[in-house]
Design an enzyme around this catalytic site. Structure first.
Site, mmCIF file in Angstrom:
data_model
loop_
_atom_site.group_PDB
_atom_site.id
_atom_site.type_symbol
_atom_site.label_atom_id
_atom_site.label_comp_id
_atom_site.label_asym_id
_atom_site.label_seq_id
_atom_site.Cartn_x
_atom_site.Cartn_y
_atom_site.Cartn_z
ATOM 1 N N TYR A 1 0.916 -1.215 -0.025
ATOM 2 C CA TYR A 1 0.180 0.042 -0.026
ATOM 3 C C TYR A 1 0.826 1.187 0.108
ATOM 4 O O TYR A 1 0.320 2.559 -0.215
ATOM 5 C CB TYR A 1 -0.884 0.097 1.111
ATOM 6 C CG TYR A 1 -1.987 -1.143 1.363
ATOM 7 C CD1 TYR A 1 -2.028 -2.090 0.214
ATOM 8 C CD2 TYR A 1 -2.303 -1.555 2.829
ATOM 9 C CE1 TYR A 1 -2.831 -3.151 0.671
ATOM 10 C CE2 TYR A 1 -3.289 -2.477 2.983
ATOM 11 C CZ TYR A 1 -3.385 -3.464 1.826
ATOM 12 O OH TYR A 1 -4.219 -4.427 2.012
ATOM 13 N N HIS B 1 1.122 -11.713 2.635
ATOM 14 C CA HIS B 1 0.017 -11.161 1.804
ATOM 15 C C HIS B 1 -0.854 -11.950 0.932
ATOM 16 O O HIS B 1 -1.901 -12.118 0.912
ATOM 17 C CB HIS B 1 0.794 -9.953 1.269
ATOM 18 C CG HIS B 1 -0.294 -8.854 1.060
ATOM 19 N ND1 HIS B 1 0.034 -7.566 0.590
ATOM 20 C CD2 HIS B 1 -1.600 -8.961 0.786
ATOM 21 C CE1 HIS B 1 -1.126 -6.852 0.398
ATOM 22 N NE2 HIS B 1 -2.034 -7.661 0.427
#
Ligand code: NDP
Length: 274
Positions: free
Chosen positions: A47, A105
């Site tokens: 991000y 992730h």
């Protein structure tokens, strides 16, 4: 209801997602969320906002141990050496001496878990990471992670909202007391347009977003991390933790799942979903 701490890591069951928050706005939103009562922030290396999350944390003035911070490392860094370097990078970016929950992730198609997870265990033993977990892992991959990681698998963060059927995976996680963290709990905005959710929201004098989150929090070992970059929406989303849905309302929401309900499935990362 109110905020509960879930599983071995004691994850506050409602947190703030930060995916696609713009550079320059993340710091203020994180600080505002913490002032509003949020105690759990979800970020990721992907991000590109860990530094701002850290700034927001410090701007809040809260002691570090009162906030639960999750970050995630991408599969390109799952080699043993690279994983450690990546974790150190997150610590530096966040400006903190520990990460509360560090997630893989996505499952890697190349690097075996037997290479990555011992490094995660070592980081936990060193106190740099409090708990470890996984994200976007299938049942089989979750089982494999559980066999290899010495520490408990503290969460599997997966897509979950009223329009996707994740019943098989959730049953497995519940049977093994592994918390799930629902990402995209608002179906990235779609729940706000659903007539059933809107009707239930009216009965509770709240928003369809809060109803979707309340439904997730009523599930066993459930955590939800709705994202908003609008300060005016923070309180309403957090208030989902105070809503108790009736059994009939829960049944109606369960009925909204459909076969094409999955939103997040990047070709280069997605596993063969359960
Ligand atoms: P969400 O389902 O949380 O939806 C976010 C969208 O809903 C934004 O457009 C937001 O707009 C809007 N919104 C939020 N609250 C309201 C409200 N009360 N009324 C109307 N609209 C609202 O989507 P995300 O995909 O962001 O998922 C949440 C978090 O999960 C992410 O931020 C990230 O932390 C995590 N995630 C993890 C993934 C993984 O692979 N592990 C993948 C995807 C997400 P606005 O900001 O303008 O309010």
């Amino acid at each position: 209801m109110s905020i509960k701490n879930i599983g071995p890591a004691g994850i506050p069951n409602l947190g703030l997602g930060t995916f696609r928050m713009l550079a320059g706005e993340t710091r203020d939103i994180v600080a505002a969320a913490l002032a509003e009562g949020y105690r759990h922030i979800d970020t990721a290396q992907a991000y590109e906002n860990e530094a701002e999350v850290g700034e927001g944390l410090r701007a809040s003035g809260l002691p570090r141990d009162e906030v639960f911070v999750t970050t995630k490392i991408l599969p390109r860094d799952f080699g043993a050496g690279a994983f450690r370097v990546a974790a150190e990078r997150s610590l530096r970016a966040l400006g903190t001496d520990h990460i509360d929950l560090l997630l893989l992730h996505w499952p890697s198609r190349e690097v075996p878990l037997s290479e990555t997870l011992p490094v995660l265990d070592a980081l936990i033993e060193e106190g740099k990471v409090r708990f470890g977990g996984i994200s976007n892992f299938t049942i089989a991959q979750t089982q494999e992670a559980g066999r290899i990681l010495k520490a408990p698998v503290a969460a599997n963060q997966v897509e979950l909202h009223p329009f996707i059927d994740q019943s098989k995976l959730l049953a497995h996680l519940e049977a093994h007391s592994i918390p799930f963290e629902a990402y995209s709990p608002l179906a990235q905005g779609k729940v706000m347009r659903d007539p059933v959710l809107k009707e239930i929201a009216e009965a509770h004098d709240t928003s369809a977003a809060a109803v979707a989150v309340a439904w997730l929090l009523q599930k066993p070992n459930g955590v939800a991390i709705p994202k908003t970059a609008k300060k005016a929406r923070l309180a309403g989303n957090l208030a989902a933790a105070e809503i108790t849905l009736t059994a009939e309302e829960v049944d109606r929401i369960e009925g909204l799942a459909r076969p094409d309900g999955r939103i997040v499935s990047p070709d280069n990362l997605a596993p063969n979903w359960d």
